[in-house]
Design a protein around this motif. Structure first.
Motif, PDB file in Angstrom:
ATOM      1  N   UNK A 193       0.828  -1.378  -0.047  1.00 44.08           N
ATOM      2  CA  UNK A 193       0.231  -0.139   0.328  1.00 44.08           C
ATOM      3  C   UNK A 193       0.663   1.249  -0.380  1.00 44.08           C
ATOM      4  N   UNK A 194       2.528   1.768   1.292  1.00 41.85           N
ATOM      5  CA  UNK A 194       3.055   2.563   1.194  1.00 41.85           C
ATOM      6  C   UNK A 194       3.395   2.800  -0.335  1.00 41.85           C
ATOM      7  N   UNK A 195       3.864   1.585  -0.560  1.00 40.23           N
ATOM      8  CA  UNK A 195       4.610   2.159  -2.182  1.00 40.23           C
ATOM      9  C   UNK A 195       4.050   2.615  -3.496  1.00 40.23           C
ATOM     10  N   UNK A 196       2.716   1.536  -3.263  1.00 39.28           N
ATOM     11  CA  UNK A 196       1.766   2.859  -4.292  1.00 39.28           C
ATOM     12  C   UNK A 196       0.661   3.750  -3.926  1.00 39.28           C
ATOM     13  N   UNK A 197       0.735   4.353  -2.314  1.00 39.84           N
ATOM     14  CA  UNK A 197       0.797   5.681  -2.155  1.00 39.84           C
ATOM     15  C   UNK A 197       1.344   6.790  -2.612  1.00 39.84           C
ATOM     16  N   UNK A 198       2.765   6.705  -2.625  1.00 41.48           N
ATOM     17  CA  UNK A 198       4.495   7.145  -2.839  1.00 41.48           C
ATOM     18  C   UNK A 198       3.623   7.577  -4.862  1.00 41.48           C
ATOM     19  N   UNK A 199       3.614   6.556  -5.242  1.00 39.68           N
ATOM     20  CA  UNK A 199       3.483   6.841  -6.494  1.00 39.68           C
ATOM     21  C   UNK A 199       2.471   7.636  -7.003  1.00 39.68           C
ATOM     22  N   UNK A 200       1.585   7.399  -7.114  1.00 43.34           N
ATOM     23  CA  UNK A 200      -0.173   8.045  -6.918  1.00 43.34           C
ATOM     24  C   UNK A 200       0.292   9.610  -6.556  1.00 43.34           C
ATOM     25  N   UNK A 201       0.330   9.941  -5.397  1.00 40.93           N
ATOM     26  CA  UNK A 201       0.473  10.920  -5.055  1.00 40.93           C
ATOM     27  C   UNK A 201       1.730  12.429  -6.004  1.00 40.93           C
ATOM     28  N   UNK A 202       3.130  11.068  -5.960  1.00 34.51           N
ATOM     29  CA  UNK A 202       3.415  12.316  -7.603  1.00 34.51           C
ATOM     30  C   UNK A 202       2.496  12.381  -8.493  1.00 34.51           C
ATOM     31  N   UNK A 203       2.113  11.378  -9.101  1.00 36.81           N
ATOM     32  CA  UNK A 203       1.350  11.308 -10.286  1.00 36.81           C
ATOM     33  C   UNK A 203      -0.389  12.328 -10.221  1.00 36.81           C
ATOM     34  N   UNK A 204      -0.435  11.981  -8.640  1.00 45.52           N
ATOM     35  CA  UNK A 204      -1.802  13.526  -8.813  1.00 45.52           C
ATOM     36  C   UNK A 204      -1.410  14.687  -8.770  1.00 45.52           C
ATOM     37  N   UNK A 205       0.060  15.038  -8.271  1.00 51.31           N
ATOM     38  CA  UNK A 205       0.626  16.134  -7.993  1.00 51.31           C
ATOM     39  C   UNK A 205       0.952  16.211  -9.624  1.00 51.31           C
ATOM     40  N   UNK A 206       1.743  15.465 -10.273  1.00 48.62           N
ATOM     41  CA  UNK A 206       1.687  15.772 -11.746  1.00 48.62           C
ATOM     42  C   UNK A 206       0.887  16.373 -12.511  1.00 48.62           C
TER      43      UNK A 206
END
Length: 398
Positions: free
Chosen positions: A74-87
């Protein structure tokens, strides 16, 4: 119907915690495969892994304190999704909208907690394991849905190593059919004893860094990663927004040959590449580069080579980036989709590492040094157990 464009990317892998860090490692020819220090397994003493450099505790922050059952996956996914949403500059209102879809993928899911589940099952407590809710394959997607308050369609794919390629494909179809205006799509997997033991039983784990498409290849290295991209319909994107690439076409097939191997004549890989070209309205000659599935196993690299020789009169330049990250299973399709987009964005290709001698049967040689190239279309292949094969084609945004 307008084009489907990529407006955001997020990535964490063994070679970097962000998209930019991953590219720097690719440019430097730096592999993340080596000794695992956060994985509790007896095999860390004898096998190399593509492990993310942060511990599970380091991946946590105050924002996840409300989710005590959160897993490393979950935590690995969270970091990637956060970056994608911000981007992609998506607002909280965008995320809550019924027109925003979240399509995740994973093979490990909460199985990284198998030991904890087993220990809990053998205690005398009647309350059950606190890890039960986070054990399923879909748990990471449900966590992301709750964390970001996603308002639209939510789904999870588990088609083994083609999982996140299929998540991208499904998100695109939602957009094509008017069921979403934007889709956050990708996958996540963490290293886990369950999968290590399974792949070890298949005798396809290498005791050295993997050598995709090399005649002396010994097997794959398992890795972990999270990769997500944001897809949007062209008509919904303001001129001021960044667009990285176009998702031009995609194809999926199944050769129904064997639980873990593709057929000798590579029907599954051949048909999914052929279907992706048809969907994109392109001929084989239009493909400038292929990010190959390239697991460095005896079966995959030979049959993928056979499929390329069947489809292309002249096989395009190709390479496998699993020599950098290891095989990240359900995340691999999304990780390598992002690498394919970076190929187009920067007009460059990243070399296969550890390659020396072509496979005797097919004679194909991957790109073995960094090159600047003129690229219009890049294909990314992801082939899963059970013969589930998927290809994505990304086009340069012009």
């Amino acid at each position: 119907m307008g084009r489907i464009l990529v407006t955001g990317m997020g990535l964490i892998s063994a070679i970097g915690d962000t998209v930019a860090e991953n590219r720097r490692s690719l440019l430097a020819g730096h592999s993340g495969i080596g000794n695992a220090v956060h994985l509790p397994s007896k095999y860390t003493a004898t096998l190399p892994f593509g492990e993310i450099k942060k511990s599970t505790e380091a991946l946590k922050d105050a924002a996840v304190s409300a989710y005590p059952e959160v897993t490393r996956t979950d935590l690995i996914a969270l970091q990637a999704v956060r970056e994608a949403i911000k981007d992609a500059q998506l607002s909280e209102a965008d995320l809550r909208s019924h027109s925003t879809a979240l399509i995740g993928a994973s093979t490990v899911g909460g199985m990284c907690l198998t030991d904890q589940m087993y220990a809990d099952a053998n205690t005398t407590t009647a309350s059950g394991s606190p890890f039960l809710a986070s054990y399923s394959n879909s748990a990471s997607t449900l966590f992301l849905q709750s964390f970001f308050d996603i308002g639209g369609v939510v789904n999870t794919f588990n088609t083994a190593c083609s999982s996140s390629a299929n998540a991208i494909m499904y998100g695109a179809r939602l957009l094509q059919n008017g069921l979403a205006e934007r889709a956050i799509v990708g996958g996540t997997d963490s290293l886990a004893k369950f999968t290590i033991n399974g792949f070890n039983a298949l005798m396809i784990l290498s005791n050295a860094p993997c050598r995709p498409f090399d005649n002396a290849r010994k097997g794959l290295n398992l890795g972990e990663a999270g990769g997500f991209i944001v897809l949007e319909k062209e008509e919904n994107i303001a001129p001021s927004r960044t667009v990285y690439a176009e998702l031009k076409g995609f194809g999926n097939s199944n050769d129904a040959h064997h639980p873990s191997s593709t057929s000798e004549n590579a029907d599954g890989p051949y048909l999914c590449m052929q279907e992706a070209l048809k969907a994109a309205g392109l001929g084989p000659e239009a493909i400038d580069f292929i990010n190959a599935h390239g697991t460095a196993t005896e079966n995959n690299d030979e049959t993928e080579s056979v499929a390329m020789l069947r489809l292309f009169d002249k096989v395009p330049a190709f390479a496998s980036t699993k020599s950098y990250t290891g095989h990240t299973l359900g995340a691999a399709g999304a990780v390598e989709a992002i690498y394919s987009i970076l190929n187009l964005l920067h007009q460059e290709v990243y070399p296969a590492l550890n390659f020396e001698t072509p496979i005797e049967k097919t004679g194909l040689t991957p790109v073995d040094k960094y090159e600047k190239r003129s690229l219009r279309y890049v294909m990314s292949n992801s082939f899963g157990f059970g013969g589930n094969c998927s290809s994505l084609i990304f086009g340069q945004h012009l």
